[in-house]
Scaffold this motif. Structure first.
Motif, PDB file in Angstrom:
ATOM      1  N   LYS A 257      35.644  53.554  49.703  1.00 40.09           N
ATOM      2  CA  LYS A 257      36.570  53.621  50.830  1.00 40.09           C
ATOM      3  C   LYS A 257      36.690  55.067  51.341  1.00 40.09           C
ATOM      4  CE  LYS A 257      41.148  51.911  51.927  1.00 40.09           C
ATOM      5  NZ  LYS A 257      42.176  52.851  51.468  1.00 40.09           N
ATOM      6  N   ASP A 258      36.773  56.016  50.411  1.00 37.79           N
ATOM      7  CA  ASP A 258      36.818  57.439  50.812  1.00 37.79           C
ATOM      8  C   ASP A 258      35.589  57.787  51.647  1.00 37.79           C
ATOM      9  OD1 ASP A 258      39.010  57.815  49.126  1.00 37.79           O
ATOM     10  OD2 ASP A 258      37.803  58.556  47.453  1.00 37.79           O
TER      11      ASP A 258
ATOM     12  N   GLU B 201      35.779  56.382  55.135  1.00 37.33           N
ATOM     13  CA  GLU B 201      36.742  57.143  55.942  1.00 37.33           C
ATOM     14  C   GLU B 201      36.104  58.431  56.454  1.00 37.33           C
ATOM     15  OE1 GLU B 201      40.672  56.874  55.947  1.00 37.33           O
ATOM     16  OE2 GLU B 201      39.730  54.878  56.149  1.00 37.33           O
TER      17      GLU B 201
ATOM     18  N   LYS C 115      33.558  57.804  59.136  1.00 35.83           N
ATOM     19  CA  LYS C 115      34.174  57.354  60.402  1.00 35.83           C
ATOM     20  C   LYS C 115      34.786  58.544  61.138  1.00 35.83           C
ATOM     21  CE  LYS C 115      35.109  52.484  59.688  1.00 35.83           C
ATOM     22  NZ  LYS C 115      36.123  51.521  59.226  1.00 35.83           N
ATOM     23  N   THR C 116      35.451  59.403  60.410  1.00 37.76           N
ATOM     24  CA  THR C 116      36.027  60.604  61.018  1.00 37.76           C
ATOM     25  C   THR C 116      34.918  61.468  61.613  1.00 37.76           C
ATOM     26  OG1 THR C 116      37.705  60.536  59.302  1.00 37.76           O
ATOM     27  CG2 THR C 116      37.538  62.587  60.550  1.00 37.76           C
TER      28      THR C 116
END
Ligand code: TRP
Length: 333
Positions: free
Chosen positions: A301-302, A305, A308-309
């Motif tokens: 998940k990290d 993220e 995506k950023t």
């Protein structure tokens, strides 16, 4: 290269499998060095390119996006310094590819030696998917949309950078000076042989040591490595050139004196393969352990993220370049 010019680095990988030692010496190592020298750097997870020969298996591509991101983080790409992005989430790249398709002939695409070899490998024969044949054009869009000046790559990617330069030149001649010409930067070790002694480490040949392999798997792969086939008994004289065990020691070993001594001993006779392999195993375990440890700091998940950023940030750059492109092409209605 003009020293005054601000350098922008862009590179990428297809998310089709775990990254391995070949990726490390061919490209990842350079990226870390460039990142730590403070250059602006973009790294693209090229899922659209991966789909050009994996379009029947999008799930595989999807799963590998996270894995490749974790591989990046584990070798030390730092999201504070480096923008990691997902290609398919930047529609500007697809748009730019459409404009570039006009600037390249089919004959030119068919001459690309890397694509030629891949077509042969994949057995496409006469039914080459158009998306596959044209992926160098999409890769040119990846590079030119970020105004990359330096593209750190392995040898097999040189034809892609050449193609990107040709497209940029052609575009600038036709529509006025708009795009920046990139330069390839080859690493010292641009190609690592496979554990089977074949020219290149690749996931499809099943001859790679992956960055995330377990200790046991690494040891097993090393102990089964191809060496000099004429070196049958310990007392036989052995060959060091083209012997992948020594090539890996050159690439990853730190104790150069010891490696030099081992080479001499091996050439003279009296040094067994298993002894060299045991040493290589120690060297590789020492190299890969901190990488494995850093990887355990991040969850999937990290990783998602983070990319995506990065993608949101990357899109801003790409859309500025696209605005210039549309204006030069007079399609900014
Ligand atoms: N073709 C590269 C590979 O197979 C991946 C890639 C996609 C890439 N876009 C790029 C590399 C842009 C450098 C720059 O590994």
């Amino acid at each position: 290269m003009n020293k005054q010019q601000k350098q922008t680095i862009l590179t990428g990988d297809r998310p089709t499998g775990p990254l391995h030692l070949g990726h490390y010496v061919g490209s990842l190592k350079q990226r870390i060095e460039l990142q730590n020298q403070g250059f602006d750097m973009f790294v693209l997870i090229a899922d659209m390119q991966a789909l050009t020969d994996n379009f029947k298996n999008p799930q595989k591509v999807r799963e590998n996006i996270t894995q490749v991101a974790l591989d990046y983080l584990s070798v030390g790409l730092d999201p504070q310094k480096t923008t990691i992005m997902i290609q398919s989430q930047i529609p500007e790249l697809a748009e730019l590819t459409m404009f570039f398709l006009n600037l390249v002939t089919i004959a030119r695409l068919e001459r690309n030696p890397t694509v030629k070899a891949e077509i042969k490998d994949r057995g496409f024969n006469r039914s080459i998917p158009a998306g596959f044949l044209t992926y160098p054009i999409s890769q040119a869009a990846d590079i030119l949309a970020f105004e990359a000046t330096i593209v750190p790559v392995g040898e097999d990617q040189l034809p892609m950078i050449e193609q990107a330069r040709e497209i940029a030149n052609r575009f600038n001649l036709l529509y006025g000076d708009t795009l920046i010409l990139p330069e390839a930067q080859l690493s010292a070790f641009s190609r690592l042989p496979g554990t089977d002694g074949k020219e290149k480490m690749s996931k499809s040949s099943n001859n790679s040591i992956n960055l995330f392999d377990s200790e046991e798997v690494i040891e097993k792969k090393v102990m089964n490595m191809f060496t000099d086939p004429k070196h049958l008994r310990v007392e036989d004289q052995g060959q060091v050139e083209g012997n992948p065990v020594f090539t890996y020691l050159d690439a990853f070993g730190k104790d150069l004196n010891k490696i030099d001594e081992m080479k001499k001993h091996y050439q003279l006779g009296g040094l067994g393969d298993s002894e060299v392999k045991k040493y290589l195993n120690d060297v590789l375990q020492e190299f890969l352990e901190p990488i494995r440890e850093r990887r355990s700091l991040y969850s999937e998940k990290d990783a998602m993220e983070i990319i995506k950023t990065g993608t949101i940030k990357g899109r801003i750059t790409a859309s500025h370049v696209l605005a210039k492109v549309r204006s030069s092409m007079k399609i900014n209605y």
